[in-house]
Scaffold this motif. Structure first.
Motif, PDB file in Angstrom:
ATOM      1  N   ALA A 176       0.824  -1.212   0.000  1.00  0.00           N
ATOM      2  CA  ALA A 176       0.000   0.000   0.000  1.00  0.00           C
ATOM      3  C   ALA A 176       0.854   1.255   0.000  1.00  0.00           C
ATOM      4  CB  ALA A 176      -0.921  -0.001   1.216  1.00  0.00           C
ATOM      5  N   MET A 177       2.018   1.191   0.640  1.00  0.00           N
ATOM      6  CA  MET A 177       2.894   2.349   0.723  1.00  0.00           C
ATOM      7  C   MET A 177       3.542   2.674  -0.621  1.00  0.00           C
ATOM      8  SD  MET A 177       4.664   1.877   4.488  1.00  0.00           S
ATOM      9  CE  MET A 177       5.520   3.443   4.393  1.00  0.00           C
ATOM     10  N   HIS A 178       3.387   1.796  -1.603  1.00  0.00           N
ATOM     11  CA  HIS A 178       3.876   2.080  -2.949  1.00  0.00           C
ATOM     12  C   HIS A 178       2.786   2.659  -3.839  1.00  0.00           C
ATOM     13  CE1 HIS A 178       6.990  -0.726  -1.531  1.00  0.00           C
ATOM     14  NE2 HIS A 178       7.774  -0.139  -2.412  1.00  0.00           N
ATOM     15  N   GLY A 179       1.594   2.847  -3.264  1.00  0.00           N
ATOM     16  CA  GLY A 179       0.480   3.357  -4.050  1.00  0.00           C
ATOM     17  C   GLY A 179       0.127   4.783  -3.695  1.00  0.00           C
ATOM     18  N   PHE A 180      -0.692   5.404  -4.527  1.00  0.00           N
ATOM     19  CA  PHE A 180      -1.077   6.805  -4.343  1.00  0.00           C
ATOM     20  C   PHE A 180      -2.010   7.001  -3.161  1.00  0.00           C
ATOM     21  CE2 PHE A 180      -4.304  10.083  -5.229  1.00  0.00           C
ATOM     22  CZ  PHE A 180      -3.488  11.205  -5.255  1.00  0.00           C
TER      23      PHE A 180
END
Length: 213
Positions: free
Chosen positions: A54-58
């Motif tokens: 999730a931390m790689h998503g917007f």
């Protein structure tokens, strides 16, 4: 004895306050409260299992940036109101900027989503509990700020309580992002903001009673 001589006499033996003492005390109260909030999120609610991806998503950074921006602005207000001669709070108009930006993102989401899915996007899966969780998680941080204020001299107690609650709610919401899987901007704008405003309201009610000195 005239007034100036009296003031000099009364202040002669008053120790000098170290530079930065106000900021350090506020930081200590907030960090202590935030640690309790983080423990509650991790131990009671649980960290979302897909946090790393999730931390790689917007969406994650959208939520985090929104709540952290409100938290930083609120802390600036807390620093002003902790003094007996607070400066004007008019500069805090810029707190509307993250709200307007998130609203713009939400409008873009709605425009690109079929209208039949709007309600589900707005309510998500946790709208009934999200504001109350944010409010509950804000309490340890609010208590930490109250502890900090016990050594300060605020004069606008209701405003001080409101911005302390606002700061506590915003940072609690920031920590809550570690658990919450919701991804819609319109969800965050509505239900996160409601929880933050509830914390500010509680602070405004309790400030005159708990911040007296």
């Amino acid at each position: 004895m005239n007034t100036e001589d009296l003031i000099r006499s009364l202040s002669r033996d008053v120790p000098r306050v170290p530079r930065g003492a106000l900021g350090r005390r506020l930081a200590l109260g907030m960090v202590a409260g935030a640690l309790v909030t983080a423990l509650l999120v991790a131990g009671v609610l649980g960290i979302r299992p897909d946090l790393h991806s999730a931390m790689h998503g917007f969406s994650f950074w959208m939520k985090w940036t929104y709540t952290a921006s409100l938290g930083i602005g609120s802390v600036m207000a807390v620093l002003r109101l902790a003094r007996p001669n607070p400066q004007s709070l008019r500069a805090l108009w810029w707190l509307s900027v993250p709200v307007l930006l998130l609203a713009g993102i939400g409008i873009g989401e709605l425009a690109s989503t079929p209208s039949r899915a709007w309600l589900a996007m707005w309510l998500g899966a946790s709208w009934k509990v999200c504001p109350w969780l944010v409010l509950t998680l804000a309490m340890p941080i609010f208590i930490g700020l109250l502890w900090s204020f016990r050594r300060m001299a605020p004069t606008r107690l209701r405003e001080a309580g409101a911005v302390a609650g606002l700061a506590a709610g915003a940072w609690a919401a920031t920590i809550y992002c570690l658990h919450c899987p919701e991804v819609s901007a319109i969800f965050v704008l509505t239900w996160y903001s409601l929880g933050i405003l509830l914390a500010a309201g509680i602070g405004a009610l309790l400030g005159p009673k708990l911040m007296r000195w």
